[in-house]
Design a protein around this motif. Structure first.
Motif, mmCIF file in Angstrom:
data_model
loop_
_atom_site.group_PDB
_atom_site.id
_atom_site.type_symbol
_atom_site.label_atom_id
_atom_site.label_comp_id
_atom_site.label_asym_id
_atom_site.label_seq_id
_atom_site.Cartn_x
_atom_site.Cartn_y
_atom_site.Cartn_z
ATOM 1 N N TYR A 147 0.812 -1.213 0.000
ATOM 2 C CA TYR A 147 0.000 0.000 0.000
ATOM 3 C C TYR A 147 0.850 1.270 0.000
ATOM 4 O O TYR A 147 0.464 2.276 -0.602
ATOM 5 C CB TYR A 147 -0.909 0.021 1.245
ATOM 6 C CG TYR A 147 -1.925 -1.078 1.284
ATOM 7 C CD1 TYR A 147 -3.212 -0.881 0.785
ATOM 8 C CD2 TYR A 147 -1.609 -2.321 1.811
ATOM 9 C CE1 TYR A 147 -4.147 -1.897 0.822
ATOM 10 C CE2 TYR A 147 -2.542 -3.341 1.847
ATOM 11 C CZ TYR A 147 -3.811 -3.122 1.351
ATOM 12 O OH TYR A 147 -4.737 -4.137 1.382
ATOM 13 N N TRP A 148 2.000 1.231 0.689
ATOM 14 C CA TRP A 148 2.782 2.442 0.901
ATOM 15 C C TRP A 148 4.079 2.495 0.121
ATOM 16 O O TRP A 148 4.771 3.513 0.139
ATOM 17 C CB TRP A 148 3.105 2.591 2.401
ATOM 18 C CG TRP A 148 1.914 2.585 3.294
ATOM 19 C CD1 TRP A 148 0.651 3.012 2.981
ATOM 20 C CD2 TRP A 148 1.853 2.129 4.650
ATOM 21 N NE1 TRP A 148 -0.193 2.849 4.060
ATOM 22 C CE2 TRP A 148 0.522 2.309 5.106
ATOM 23 C CE3 TRP A 148 2.792 1.584 5.529
ATOM 24 C CZ2 TRP A 148 0.115 1.964 6.395
ATOM 25 C CZ3 TRP A 148 2.393 1.240 6.810
ATOM 26 C CH2 TRP A 148 1.063 1.430 7.233
ATOM 27 N N GLY A 149 4.438 1.435 -0.562
ATOM 28 C CA GLY A 149 5.734 1.382 -1.225
ATOM 29 C C GLY A 149 6.797 0.876 -0.266
ATOM 30 O O GLY A 149 6.497 0.415 0.834
ATOM 31 N N GLU A 150 8.058 0.958 -0.669
ATOM 32 C CA GLU A 150 9.145 0.448 0.161
ATOM 33 C C GLU A 150 9.268 1.245 1.459
ATOM 34 O O GLU A 150 9.030 2.449 1.503
ATOM 35 C CB GLU A 150 10.471 0.509 -0.594
ATOM 36 C CG GLU A 150 10.532 -0.370 -1.838
ATOM 37 C CD GLU A 150 10.467 -1.857 -1.529
ATOM 38 O OE1 GLU A 150 10.633 -2.241 -0.339
ATOM 39 O OE2 GLU A 150 10.235 -2.637 -2.454
ATOM 40 N N ILE A 151 9.640 0.554 2.514
ATOM 41 C CA ILE A 151 9.838 1.193 3.802
ATOM 42 C C ILE A 151 10.940 2.239 3.682
ATOM 43 O O ILE A 151 11.917 2.057 2.943
ATOM 44 C CB ILE A 151 10.192 0.116 4.860
ATOM 45 C CG1 ILE A 151 10.098 0.692 6.277
ATOM 46 C CG2 ILE A 151 11.557 -0.494 4.596
ATOM 47 C CD1 ILE A 151 10.143 -0.386 7.366
#
Length: 217
Positions: A206-210
């Motif tokens: 949902y948010w992309g890579e950390i």
């Protein structure tokens, strides 16, 4: 309960079909140009693995140029999962090979500023690095009397932290002896310290890579 997924790795440290994201991640982390995708059933994954990856991936690439699965997310799903807590610490690890050269770090989630970085170690695994990063992050925040949450994208590392022990196939030897010393210290810290920081799973889909990602996929 989340639906079971199967992951196909066409290009990676090892290729094949893997039954968890953590197993898949070990094959693509640090491998430049990794090609992978998740499937809803083992049958679909088996068919895909025998086929051309381009038939399933299209032309999309992530920020590092590596092709991979990024599900279509509806507005409703985004609203349900929410957004990450900005006032938090994010940790991650990178390993070139499995086992291979390992390092880990922690960054301020909001700004991306690196707060600590450890390694490289000559022989380790991603899961070990993720675990050490979590414990290091908690100790780092404890020293600063901070109760902000900590994000990790590794279910395995979060479980090891909760269990206060690790489960790895990596055997201790002269090359990785120092790494195992840090593991013992980390486990001892968990057993002898209490922390109020919430440990949160980073929702990569949902948010992309950390934010702590090393950007080497």
């Amino acid at each position: 309960m989340a639906k079971k997924k199967y992951y196909v790795v066409w290009k990676g440290i090892q290729t094949g079909i893997f039954s968890s994201w953590d197993e898949c991640r070990e094959q693509i982390s640090g491998f430049h140009g990794a090609v992978y995708k998740s499937f809803a059933s083992k049958e679909m994954a088996e068919i895909a693995f025998k086929s051309n990856s381009e038939d399933y991936l299209g032309s999309g690439k992530n920020k590092n140029g590596a092709e991979g699965f990024r599900p279509e997310i509806s507005k409703e799903q985004k609203a349900l999962i929410g957004m990450p807590v900005q006032e938090s610490l994010s940790v991650d690890a990178a390993c070139k090979g499995n086992p291979g050269i390992l390092e880990y770090r922690g960054v301020d989630t909001k700004s991306g500023i690196e707060l600590f970085k450890v390694g490289p170690f000559p022989e380790g695994t991603v899961n070990i690095g993720e675990f050490l990063a979590l414990v290091h992050g908690l100790a780092y925040l404890e020293q600063r009397k901070s109760k902000i949450p900590v994000y990790s994208d590794s279910k395995t590392a979060i479980k090891w932290l909760k269990d206060k022990k690790i489960k790895t196939k990596l055997e201790q030897n002269l090359v990785n002896a120092h790494l195992f010393e840090l593991i013992d210290r980390a486990i001892n810290w968990i057993k002898n310290n209490k922390y109020e920081n919430e440990i949160l799973k980073w929702e990569t889909a949902y948010w992309g890579e950390i934010p702590a990602d090393f950007g080497r996929k």
